[in-house]
Scaffold this motif. Structure first.
Motif, short mmCIF file in Angstrom:
data_model
loop_
_atom_site.label_atom_id
_atom_site.label_comp_id
_atom_site.label_asym_id
_atom_site.label_seq_id
_atom_site.Cartn_x
_atom_site.Cartn_y
_atom_site.Cartn_z
N LEU A 255 -2.20 16.77 3.02
CA LEU A 255 -0.78 16.43 3.07
C LEU A 255 0.06 17.71 3.01
O LEU A 255 -0.24 18.61 2.22
CB LEU A 255 -0.41 15.51 1.90
N PRO A 256 1.11 17.78 3.81
CA PRO A 256 1.95 18.99 3.84
C PRO A 256 2.91 19.04 2.65
O PRO A 256 3.04 18.08 1.89
CB PRO A 256 2.74 18.81 5.14
N THR A 257 3.61 20.15 2.54
CA THR A 257 4.65 20.30 1.52
C THR A 257 5.94 19.64 2.01
O THR A 257 6.44 19.97 3.08
CB THR A 257 4.91 21.78 1.23
N VAL A 258 6.44 18.70 1.22
CA VAL A 258 7.76 18.12 1.43
C VAL A 258 8.38 18.02 0.04
O VAL A 258 7.97 17.20 -0.78
CB VAL A 258 7.71 16.73 2.12
N THR A 259 9.34 18.88 -0.23
CA THR A 259 9.91 19.02 -1.57
C THR A 259 10.42 17.70 -2.13
O THR A 259 11.19 16.99 -1.49
CB THR A 259 11.05 20.05 -1.54
N GLY A 260 9.93 17.38 -3.35
CA GLY A 260 10.42 16.22 -4.08
C GLY A 260 9.95 14.87 -3.56
O GLY A 260 10.50 13.85 -3.98
N LYS A 261 8.95 14.84 -2.70
CA LYS A 261 8.54 13.57 -2.10
C LYS A 261 7.10 13.21 -2.46
O LYS A 261 6.36 14.00 -3.03
CB LYS A 261 8.70 13.61 -0.57
N ASN A 262 6.72 11.96 -2.13
CA ASN A 262 5.42 11.40 -2.51
C ASN A 262 4.79 10.65 -1.35
O ASN A 262 5.49 10.23 -0.42
CB ASN A 262 5.60 10.41 -3.66
N VAL A 263 3.48 10.44 -1.44
CA VAL A 263 2.76 9.58 -0.50
C VAL A 263 1.96 8.58 -1.31
O VAL A 263 1.25 8.95 -2.25
CB VAL A 263 1.83 10.40 0.43
N ASN A 264 2.10 7.30 -0.96
CA ASN A 264 1.25 6.23 -1.51
C ASN A 264 0.11 6.02 -0.52
O ASN A 264 0.34 6.03 0.69
CB ASN A 264 2.02 4.92 -1.65
N TYR A 265 -1.10 5.77 -1.03
CA TYR A 265 -2.23 5.60 -0.13
C TYR A 265 -3.22 4.57 -0.64
O TYR A 265 -3.37 4.35 -1.85
CB TYR A 265 -2.96 6.94 0.11
N THR B 57 -12.57 1.95 7.23
CA THR B 57 -12.21 0.71 7.93
C THR B 57 -10.74 0.37 7.83
O THR B 57 -10.21 -0.34 8.68
CB THR B 57 -13.02 -0.47 7.38
N ASP B 58 -10.06 0.84 6.77
CA ASP B 58 -8.67 0.47 6.52
C ASP B 58 -7.90 1.66 5.96
O ASP B 58 -8.39 2.34 5.05
CB ASP B 58 -8.58 -0.69 5.53
N ILE B 59 -6.70 1.90 6.50
CA ILE B 59 -5.85 2.99 6.04
C ILE B 59 -4.43 2.44 5.87
O ILE B 59 -3.86 1.89 6.80
CB ILE B 59 -5.83 4.16 7.04
N HIS B 60 -3.91 2.58 4.65
CA HIS B 60 -2.53 2.17 4.34
C HIS B 60 -1.84 3.38 3.71
O HIS B 60 -2.26 3.84 2.66
CB HIS B 60 -2.52 1.00 3.35
N LEU B 61 -0.78 3.89 4.35
CA LEU B 61 -0.06 5.06 3.86
C LEU B 61 1.44 4.80 3.93
O LEU B 61 1.92 4.18 4.88
CB LEU B 61 -0.38 6.28 4.73
N ALA B 62 2.17 5.29 2.94
CA ALA B 62 3.63 5.19 2.94
C ALA B 62 4.20 6.40 2.22
O ALA B 62 3.51 7.03 1.41
CB ALA B 62 4.08 3.90 2.25
N THR B 63 5.44 6.72 2.53
CA THR B 63 6.11 7.84 1.88
C THR B 63 7.57 7.50 1.60
O THR B 63 8.12 6.57 2.20
CB THR B 63 6.04 9.12 2.76
N ASP B 64 8.17 8.26 0.70
CA ASP B 64 9.60 8.13 0.45
C ASP B 64 10.39 9.24 1.15
O ASP B 64 11.57 9.42 0.92
CB ASP B 64 9.89 8.13 -1.06
#
Length: 133
Positions: free
Chosen positions: A116-126, A61-68
């Motif tokens: 989630l794909p490879t992105v060197t040195g990064k993160n995803v908040n969910y 019902t709800d999706i919240h995603l963010a990345t740096d």
């Protein structure tokens, strides 16, 4: 026409309340499900959201995603390996979908996960929530 400008907060804490804005309160036989966290995508990642209980269906019902990440991050939410929701993230473009009308879902015994794909040195908040019935 003037562009729409909105303030965006990336990497902030999320409210762990399930916000079922279109469906109301849980009905008899429904069980709330939610998962939240931060994952490194330095080598890619697969995050299990829910393994659907036998004879039940899990509705998101709800999706919240963010990345740096300043590079595009292609996020896929899957049920038994088939994509049921996909979006792209940037550090200036999070995904905030509340009260999804056409709810992505998984059925009895399926694993619902986030790829989630490879992105060197990064993160995803969910924060992903929904219910089983």
């Amino acid at each position: 026409f003037a562009p729409i400008v909105a303030a965006v907060s990336v990497g902030s804490s999320v409210n762990s309340n399930i916000q079922r804005t279109t469906a109301g309160a849980l009905a008899p036989g429904q069980t709330a499900k939610q998962i939240a966290g931060t994952v490194s995508i330095n080598t890619g990642a697969t995050v299990t959201i829910n393994t659907v209980t036998a004879t039940k269906t899990f509705y998101i019902t709800d999706i919240h995603l963010a990345t740096d990440s300043t590079a595009s991050v292609d996020v896929k939410i899957r049920a038994a390996g088939s994509t049921i929701f996909e979006t792209f993230l940037l550090n200036t473009a999070p995904c905030d979908v509340i009260g999804i009308e056409t709810q992505p879902f998984g059925v009895s015994g399926q694993v619902v996960d986030m790829l989630l794909p490879t992105v060197t040195g990064k993160n995803v908040n969910y924060f992903i929530s929904g219910y089983e019935q």
